[in-house]
Design an enzyme around this catalytic site. Structure first.
Site, short mmCIF file in Angstrom:
data_model
loop_
_atom_site.label_atom_id
_atom_site.label_comp_id
_atom_site.label_asym_id
_atom_site.label_seq_id
_atom_site.Cartn_x
_atom_site.Cartn_y
_atom_site.Cartn_z
N GLY A 159 14.15 -26.54 9.23
CA GLY A 159 14.59 -26.42 10.62
C GLY A 159 16.05 -26.03 10.71
O GLY A 159 16.76 -25.96 9.71
N GLY A 190 22.20 -27.10 15.92
CA GLY A 190 23.61 -26.79 16.13
C GLY A 190 24.47 -27.30 14.99
O GLY A 190 25.57 -26.79 14.72
N VAL A 200 18.19 -27.66 7.78
CA VAL A 200 17.52 -28.71 7.00
C VAL A 200 16.56 -28.05 6.02
O VAL A 200 15.80 -27.16 6.39
CB VAL A 200 16.74 -29.67 7.93
N LYS A 214 19.95 -32.15 4.93
CA LYS A 214 20.59 -31.56 6.10
C LYS A 214 21.96 -31.06 5.69
O LYS A 214 22.84 -31.86 5.34
CB LYS A 214 20.69 -32.64 7.17
N ASP A 231 21.48 -39.65 21.83
CA ASP A 231 20.79 -38.35 21.78
C ASP A 231 19.29 -38.54 21.52
O ASP A 231 18.70 -37.86 20.69
CB ASP A 231 21.42 -37.45 20.71
#
Length: 312
Positions: free
Chosen positions: A10, A13, A17, A31, A132
């Protein structure tokens, strides 16, 4: 570890990953953070917050790399990806959306996320506010057990602190509690995460984003209001894949809980402990909350990227 970054899982911002494998055969998600913005606060936050946690519904940080400008975080691998992919499946034709998992599994996932959040708010030595919570940041393991991830915007506070001080708004448009971007609504606290959880729960129920600017009928643009009206008038819910009475009760319970969580006044929202009790209890015991006050969020709320905005 990642076989020269061969398999990308993936992009966000923050960076990319990649799938990796440790020497012992354990699969991991690595990541790799972009060149750091600012002073690397997000990286430090993530390491500081996740290294303090140990809970079945929080993703496990296995290690990190900090070498010059190169920074990476190593997490346990989650084979079923993010909740976002599951509830907003882009390949599904419009109007033909079907929950892949069924209502029993959605109920279990919503409960698991609630337990993870309750642990962050009350179960750690220090209180961790996530800031978040959204479907993109909920990962699912091989058994579809949900795990809260991405602590880049988290705030670690003293357990005695009920209100936290912040210079700017943080989070993702569409999930940010009103008090986070306008202090007139009240102080920023663990109830701000409760709001984001409620917005996410509402999307899990609807199988769509809460704000759908393409809706033909203006009353359908903002899902929480559309569904509130149906609950209030005790109408058919008109939701996908409700096949029996049990499904209907589960859906109704999740809707009522989500509507309590997105109350504009933070003091009217339940704490996560109450959310768990409501989800585990009977729908007959739940009162319908007042209608959420924010009627038409700004158009920009359809943007799903995480932000850290300064407010003058």
């Amino acid at each position: 570890m990642t076989n020269s970054f061969k398999e990308k899982l993936g992009q966000g911002g923050y960076g990319s990953v990649y799938k990796g494998k440790l020497n012992n055969g354990c699969l991991v998600a690595v990541k790799v953070l972009n060149k750091l913005k600012g002073n690397g606060e997000e990286f430090m936050n993530e390491v500081a917050a996740t290294s303090r946690t140990s809970h079945v519904n929080i993703v496990s940080l296995l290690g990190y790399c900090f070498e010059g400008s190169k920074r990476a975080l190593i997490y346990e691998f989650m084979p079923n990806g993010s909740l976002e992919k599951l509830i907003f499946d882009a390949d599904t034709p419009k109007g033909d959306h079907d929950h892949h998992l069924g209502w029993e599994a959605l109920d279990e996932i919503s409960l698991g996320i609630a337990r993870g959040l309750e642990y962050l708010h009350r179960g750690c030595n220090t209180r961790i506010l996530h800031f978040d919570i959204k479907p993109h940041n909920i990962l699912l393991d091989e058994n579809f057990t949900p795990k809260i991830s991405d602590f880049g915007l988290a705030k670690i506070c003293n357990r005695k602190e009920s209100i936290v001080s912040m210079l700017g708004a943080r989070g993702t448009a569409g999930y940010i509690a009103p008090e986070v971007f306008c202090r007139n609504f009240g102080g920023v606290s663990h109830k701000s995460d409760v709001y984001s959880y409620g917005m996410m729960l509402s999307e899990m129920v609807g199988g769509r984003r809460n704000i759908n600017a393409e809706a033909e009928d203006t009353s359908e643009i903002y899902f929480p209001h559309w569904i509130y009206k149906r609950i209030e008038l005790d109408e058919e819910l008109g939701l996908p894949s409700i096949v029996n009475e049990e499904d209907k009760l589960r859906a109704r319970k999740m809707i009522i809980v989500s509507l309590w969580c997105i109350q504009t006044d933070p003091s009217n929202r339940p704490a996560m402990k109450q959310v768990i009790d409501m989800l585990e209890g009977s729908v007959d015991c739940l009162q319908i909350p007042p209608k959420p006050y924010l009627s038409s969020p700004p158009k920009s709320t359809a943007d799903s990227s995480t932000t850290l905005v300064s407010i003058q």
